[in-house]
Design a protein around this motif. Structure first.
Motif, PDB file in Angstrom:
ATOM      1  N   TYR A 290      23.410   8.227  21.075  1.00 12.37           N
ATOM      2  CA  TYR A 290      22.746   9.537  21.132  1.00 12.37           C
ATOM      3  C   TYR A 290      21.737   9.583  22.288  1.00 12.37           C
ATOM      4  CZ  TYR A 290      19.967  13.527  19.378  1.00 12.37           C
ATOM      5  OH  TYR A 290      19.309  14.715  19.239  1.00 12.37           O
ATOM      6  N   GLY A 291      20.909   8.544  22.387  1.00 15.60           N
ATOM      7  CA  GLY A 291      19.924   8.497  23.466  1.00 15.60           C
ATOM      8  C   GLY A 291      20.570   8.406  24.837  1.00 15.60           C
ATOM      9  N   LEU A 292      21.613   7.569  24.958  1.00 16.07           N
ATOM     10  CA  LEU A 292      22.308   7.447  26.243  1.00 16.07           C
ATOM     11  C   LEU A 292      23.007   8.748  26.614  1.00 16.07           C
ATOM     12  CD1 LEU A 292      23.820   3.855  25.880  1.00 16.07           C
ATOM     13  CD2 LEU A 292      21.879   4.557  27.296  1.00 16.07           C
ATOM     14  N   SER A 293      23.470   9.491  25.609  1.00 20.14           N
ATOM     15  CA  SER A 293      24.104  10.787  25.886  1.00 20.14           C
ATOM     16  C   SER A 293      23.086  11.773  26.447  1.00 20.14           C
ATOM     17  CB  SER A 293      24.734  11.349  24.605  1.00 20.14           C
ATOM     18  OG  SER A 293      25.755  10.501  24.113  1.00 20.14           O
ATOM     19  N   ILE A 294      21.864  11.743  25.915  1.00 22.11           N
ATOM     20  CA  ILE A 294      20.801  12.599  26.450  1.00 22.11           C
ATOM     21  C   ILE A 294      20.544  12.257  27.915  1.00 22.11           C
ATOM     22  CG2 ILE A 294      18.344  13.131  26.290  1.00 22.11           C
ATOM     23  CD1 ILE A 294      18.555  12.677  23.268  1.00 22.11           C
ATOM     24  N   MET A 350      26.364  30.318  23.081  1.00 26.22           N
ATOM     25  CA  MET A 350      26.516  28.984  23.656  1.00 26.22           C
ATOM     26  C   MET A 350      25.977  27.926  22.695  1.00 26.22           C
ATOM     27  SD  MET A 350      24.690  27.361  27.048  1.00 26.22           S
ATOM     28  CE  MET A 350      25.337  28.620  28.140  1.00 26.22           C
ATOM     29  N   VAL A 351      24.816  28.193  22.108  1.00 24.04           N
ATOM     30  CA  VAL A 351      24.207  27.239  21.189  1.00 24.04           C
ATOM     31  C   VAL A 351      25.106  27.017  19.975  1.00 24.04           C
ATOM     32  CG1 VAL A 351      22.209  26.766  19.736  1.00 24.04           C
ATOM     33  CG2 VAL A 351      21.900  27.890  21.947  1.00 24.04           C
ATOM     34  N   ASN A 352      25.662  28.098  19.430  1.00 26.42           N
ATOM     35  CA  ASN A 352      26.501  27.976  18.232  1.00 26.42           C
ATOM     36  C   ASN A 352      27.779  27.178  18.503  1.00 26.42           C
ATOM     37  OD1 ASN A 352      24.663  29.449  16.730  1.00 26.42           O
ATOM     38  ND2 ASN A 352      25.669  31.416  17.142  1.00 26.42           N
ATOM     39  N   LYS A 353      28.407  27.406  19.647  1.00 26.78           N
ATOM     40  CA  LYS A 353      29.643  26.684  19.962  1.00 26.78           C
ATOM     41  C   LYS A 353      29.388  25.189  20.117  1.00 26.78           C
ATOM     42  CE  LYS A 353      32.204  30.487  22.098  1.00 26.78           C
ATOM     43  NZ  LYS A 353      32.858  31.003  23.324  1.00 26.78           N
ATOM     44  N   ILE A 354      28.299  24.846  20.750  1.00 25.00           N
ATOM     45  CA  ILE A 354      27.968  23.428  20.912  1.00 25.00           C
ATOM     46  C   ILE A 354      27.653  22.801  19.560  1.00 25.00           C
ATOM     47  CG2 ILE A 354      26.305  21.823  21.943  1.00 25.00           C
ATOM     48  CD1 ILE A 354      26.049  23.768  24.276  1.00 25.00           C
ATOM     49  N   ASP A 355      26.949  23.549  18.696  1.00 24.02           N
ATOM     50  CA  ASP A 355      26.607  23.038  17.378  1.00 24.02           C
ATOM     51  C   ASP A 355      27.856  22.809  16.521  1.00 24.02           C
ATOM     52  OD1 ASP A 355      24.659  22.200  15.545  1.00 24.02           O
ATOM     53  OD2 ASP A 355      24.793  24.110  14.485  1.00 24.02           O
ATOM     54  N   GLY A 361      31.577  15.498  13.744  1.00 23.89           N
ATOM     55  CA  GLY A 361      31.335  14.080  13.491  1.00 23.89           C
ATOM     56  C   GLY A 361      32.015  13.184  14.493  1.00 23.89           C
ATOM     57  N   GLY A 362      32.004  11.858  14.235  1.00 22.08           N
ATOM     58  CA  GLY A 362      32.589  10.890  15.152  1.00 22.08           C
ATOM     59  C   GLY A 362      31.700  10.666  16.362  1.00 22.08           C
ATOM     60  N   TRP A 363      32.190   9.847  17.275  1.00 23.68           N
ATOM     61  CA  TRP A 363      31.412   9.554  18.486  1.00 23.68           C
ATOM     62  C   TRP A 363      31.287  10.773  19.381  1.00 23.68           C
ATOM     63  CZ3 TRP A 363      28.645   5.450  18.015  1.00 23.68           C
ATOM     64  CH2 TRP A 363      29.094   4.379  17.251  1.00 23.68           C
ATOM     65  N   ALA A 364      32.317  11.616  19.426  1.00 21.61           N
ATOM     66  CA  ALA A 364      32.204  12.868  20.178  1.00 21.61           C
ATOM     67  C   ALA A 364      31.134  13.757  19.562  1.00 21.61           C
ATOM     68  CB  ALA A 364      33.554  13.590  20.216  1.00 21.61           C
ATOM     69  N   GLY A 365      31.056  13.728  18.232  1.00 20.50           N
ATOM     70  CA  GLY A 365      30.025  14.507  17.558  1.00 20.50           C
ATOM     71  C   GLY A 365      28.628  14.050  17.930  1.00 20.50           C
ATOM     72  N   VAL A 366      28.448  12.753  18.117  1.00 20.79           N
ATOM     73  CA  VAL A 366      27.148  12.232  18.541  1.00 20.79           C
ATOM     74  C   VAL A 366      26.763  12.796  19.905  1.00 20.79           C
ATOM     75  CG1 VAL A 366      25.874  10.141  19.176  1.00 20.79           C
ATOM     76  CG2 VAL A 366      27.396  10.123  17.183  1.00 20.79           C
ATOM     77  N   MET A 369      25.794  16.340  19.498  1.00 18.89           N
ATOM     78  CA  MET A 369      24.462  16.435  18.901  1.00 18.89           C
ATOM     79  C   MET A 369      23.384  16.297  19.980  1.00 18.89           C
ATOM     80  SD  MET A 369      24.599  14.340  15.280  1.00 18.89           S
ATOM     81  CE  MET A 369      22.841  14.559  15.074  1.00 18.89           C
ATOM     82  N   ALA A 370      23.605  15.378  20.916  1.00 21.19           N
ATOM     83  CA  ALA A 370      22.670  15.227  22.032  1.00 21.19           C
ATOM     84  C   ALA A 370      22.633  16.492  22.881  1.00 21.19           C
ATOM     85  CB  ALA A 370      23.064  14.020  22.889  1.00 21.19           C
ATOM     86  N   LEU A 371      23.813  17.066  23.129  1.00 17.71           N
ATOM     87  CA  LEU A 371      23.872  18.298  23.909  1.00 17.71           C
ATOM     88  C   LEU A 371      23.194  19.442  23.161  1.00 17.71           C
ATOM     89  CD1 LEU A 371      24.858  19.678  26.468  1.00 17.71           C
ATOM     90  CD2 LEU A 371      27.068  20.057  25.353  1.00 17.71           C
ATOM     91  N   THR A 372      23.351  19.469  21.843  1.00 19.75           N
ATOM     92  CA  THR A 372      22.681  20.487  21.038  1.00 19.75           C
ATOM     93  C   THR A 372      21.163  20.363  21.157  1.00 19.75           C
ATOM     94  OG1 THR A 372      24.509  20.494  19.463  1.00 19.75           O
ATOM     95  CG2 THR A 372      22.414  21.417  18.709  1.00 19.75           C
ATOM     96  N   LEU A 373      20.659  19.125  21.113  1.00 17.67           N
ATOM     97  CA  LEU A 373      19.222  18.923  21.274  1.00 17.67           C
ATOM     98  C   LEU A 373      18.743  19.452  22.623  1.00 17.67           C
ATOM     99  CD1 LEU A 373      16.478  17.608  20.458  1.00 17.67           C
ATOM    100  CD2 LEU A 373      17.279  15.545  21.622  1.00 17.67           C
TER     101      LEU A 373
END
Length: 729
Positions: A290-294, A350-355, A361-366, A369-373
């Protein structure tokens, strides 16, 4: 000091002058030429390479910064030729970029060695030799001397094979702050246009101020393919300024964590990873991803900024008035947003589609989640990120990436640390009104930084909209309001009720009021050295604590009586401290004769650091200022000014046999031929009835003299000698 020692021995006067002539002619920069390849086919491109060897403790100014700042940009001058054409602007390879507090802008320079390339495209077969005239400037920080230089260079021969191409109209090259028209140098054996045909050599500089677009179509400068060029790009990143910028971006990331859009998300997000995973190891791993994705998302933003703007675009941003005004407006908008006037948000769709992607879930979901943040926190982080990218655009091409890396590392760090040590979550303070206090504080800082961009455009184009005093008044008002706000004396729209004053708010208020107090003396002439890189230069003083006993200062562009003519070049040159004076020696001589005063010659330059130091410290002293104002006719001769001379004043120097066509070249030639010196500052006291040379000075000239008493002694000695000569006539 060199001359003073010899003048203690009068019987050695002539010999000392002859010996000092050679000693004072400095050549700290030596140039050599090369080609990226010795042969090419018609239509192919190659690089002309200039290598500079620079003496220790000296630096050579490079090609890619705004020439209006002051230092002389390294330039080539070419004449037309059908044998080849220029492709793009000159490139400085491995130059260091530095914000200069004296000139209030970014300059680039070389130390020890430097390389400049100019790409060309050959158009005709044959043996081609290219000639170029160069202008440049070398300076040293040891004693502040600056040496203007000019040299004739030769490249080649280049063996060109193939069928001749149709001669192309010399392509106009889009510079970083305007449009310049580089044209080719004459080739050996190829007829070239002469002055009689109207072909005037044009200096190629990538930072020429923008003018009306009357040039042909624009061609883009291609990337230099040579290995040396690639290695030079790496060298440019090794300056301390890049590490300082990375630290600033990192601290900005920490500040973004303390905003109301981000701080409450830290414990919530970490708990999702620790509780929603099969085991603690998996939770920690997901938190790290998650942190590395940010970090990845923000670095991609930095890369896109670099790719979209390119090197020319980044330099354009740092020098041109339009982007600086745009950034001024953007910072004001963001500052008002932080103060609570409105919120800047991304579209809800845009926010809703990313959410939705994050919920899978899964690694793509992680990752999502970073993109949502990143997207959800945009209203708080957007202004900070935009500020970092804006400041990055004032520097190297890599700075947007470095800025985003530093910001995102700090931004992602808590999520990773709290996942590793979940018990730390208990130590986090609870969310509350203090988060909005941080946001409002950032808003005041944004408004203060906005003035810097307006000031950069104002100084570069001489609009005089934001002089130093107005700049300081606005900063004092903003920092004072911030202090009052932190003490809880007023509330903004999103603030909570303040039942008591915390120690943190009190300390922040102390800092705000301390900063305001530091600024106040600047209104009355204090130099404020800690803020030299942010404040405009002081050219006037609208505030005074006491009525001055002196006569009102006379500006350089006026004369108090009918004895002397109005000074030439006063529309763009001025003397410090309201001194009246001239910028042309012949005018100064006529005025000095009419007033029966000696001449004080100031050989100076826009890029001369010690010249500014002398003016700010020694000249400002009341005793020095009184003597300059009352006892001398002052003439400032700028050796690096680019103002063209009238055509009837052009002449060929007896020293280097080159034609002098600008005010700076004329003054530099006068200093060299008359006084055997080519460094500034250099001060000469002269009888207006005597030739301007070393044999007729009133007292030995001096260079940098920071001691006020020593400078006063120099002035008094020259004045006494002049009065003695007048008495004996």
């Amino acid at each position: 000091m060199f001359f003073r020692n010899y003048f203690l021995l009068p019987f050695l006067l002539v010999l000392s002058m002859a010996g000092s002539a050679a000693a004072q002619i400095l050549q700290p920069t030596k140039l050599s030429t090369a080609l990226s390849k010795p042969a090419a086919r018609v239509g192919e491109e190659l690089d002309l390479i200039v290598t500079a060897r620079i003496d220790d403790k000296w630096h050579l100014y490079a090609t890619d910064f705004d020439p209006d700042l002051g230092p002389t940009v390294f330039t080539f001058t070419f004449a037309k030729s059908p044998a080849y054409e220029l492709v793009g602007a000159p490139k400085s390879i491995g130059a260091t970029k530095h914000y200069d507090d004296v000139f209030k802008g970014n300059v680039t320079y070389f130390e020890k060695t430097g390389r400049i390339t100019q790409r060309i495209r050959v158009l005709q077969p044959g043996s081609l030799t290219i000639k170029a005239e160069t202008e440049f400037q070398s300076c040293t920080d040891v004693d502040g001397r600056c040496i203007p230089g000019e040299e004739s260079l030769s490249f080649g021969p280049i063996e060109v094979t193939g069928t001749a191409a149709v001669p192309a109209t010399p392509a106009a090259t889009k510079g970083t702050t305007g449009t310049v028209t580089p044209v080719s140098t004459p080739a050996a054996g190829v007829p070239t246009a002469s002055a009689d045909t109207g072909a005037t050599p044009v200096a190629v500089s990538p930072a020429t101020p923008a003018t009306a677009d009357t040039t042909p179509a624009v061609t883009a400068a291609p990337a230099v393919a040579e290995a040396a060029v690639a290695s030079g790009a790496t060298t440019a990143l090794e300056g301390n300024s890049l590490w300082g910028f990375a630290l600033l971006a990192f601290l900005s990331g920490l500040g973004a964590l303390l905003t109301p859009c981000v701080f409450p998300l830290i414990p919530m997000t970490v708990s999702i990873f620790t509780k929603g995973s099969a085991n603690r190891r998996q939770g920690i791993l997901k938190a790290l991803v998650y942190g590395l994705s940010i970090i990845f998302i923000y670095v991609v933003v930095g890369l896109l900024t670099t790719v979209l703007l390119g090197a020319d675009g980044l330099n354009l941003i740092s020098t041109h008035w339009l982007p600086n005004l745009i950034f001024f407006a953007v910072f004001v908008v963001f500052g008002l947003s932080f103060l609570g006037l409105f919120e800047i948000t991304l579209p809800h769709g845009m926010v809703n589609k990313i959410d939705e992607q994050a919920d899978k879930g899964g690694w793509a979901g992680v990752f999502f989640m970073a993109l949502t943040l990143v997207v959800v926190s945009f209203s708080c982080t957007g202004p900070i990120v935009a500020s970092i990218l804006t400041m990055a655009a004032q520097g190297e091409r890599i700075q947007p990436v470095v800025g985003m890396l530093g910001f995102s590392l700090a931004f992602a760090l808590p999520f990773m640390l709290f996942a590793l040590f979940p018990t730390w979550l208990k130590s986090l303070p609870s969310s509350g009104g203090w988060l909005n206090t941080v946001k409002v504080t950032l808003g005041f800082v944004e408004l203060m930084l906005a003035l810097k961009f307006l000031s950069m455009a104002d100084l570069a184009y001489h609009w005089n909209l934001l002089p130093r005093d107005i700049y300081l008044v606005l900063w004092i008002a903003l920092s004072g309001l911030l202090g009052v706000y932190l003490l809880g004396r007023f509330k903004l729209s999103h603030d909570s009720d303040l039942s008591h004053l915390s120690v943190g708010r009190l300390l922040m208020a102390v800092l705000a009021f301390s900063f305001m107090t530091y600024l106040v003396p600047g209104l009355f002439g204090a130099p404020l050295p800690l803020l030299a890189g942010y404040l405009p230069p002081q050219s006037r003083n609208d505030f005074s604590l006491a009525a001055s006993s002196e006569a009102p200062a006379v500006s350089a562009g006026t004369t108090p009586d009918a004895q002397c003519e109005a000074p030439r070049y006063a529309e763009f040159l001025e003397l410090p401290h309201g001194l009246q004076g001239f910028f042309d020696l012949e005018q100064a001589k006529r005025c000095a004769k009419a007033r029966n005063k000696p001449i004080f010659i100031d050989f100076t330059g826009h890029a001369c650091v010690n010249c500014r130091k002398m003016e700010a410290t020694v000249w400002k002293d009341p005793e020095v200022l009184r003597r300059l104002r009352n006892d001398f006719v002052v003439v400032a001769l700028y050796v690096d000014d680019k103002a063209p001379l009238p055509r009837n004043e052009w002449y060929t120097s007896a020293h280097d046999h080159k034609e002098k066509t600008t005010l700076g070249k004329k003054n530099a030639d006068l200093q060299l031929t008359g006084f055997n010196v080519n460094a500034q500052p250099y001060y000469v006291l002269l009888d207006p009835n005597a030739p301007a040379d070393l044999a007729h000075v009133l007292t030995p000239p001096i260079a940098y003299e920071p001691d006020v008493a020593g400078f006063v002694k120099f002035l008094d000695a020259g004045l006494a000698r002049y009065r003695q000569q007048v008495t004996t006539r």
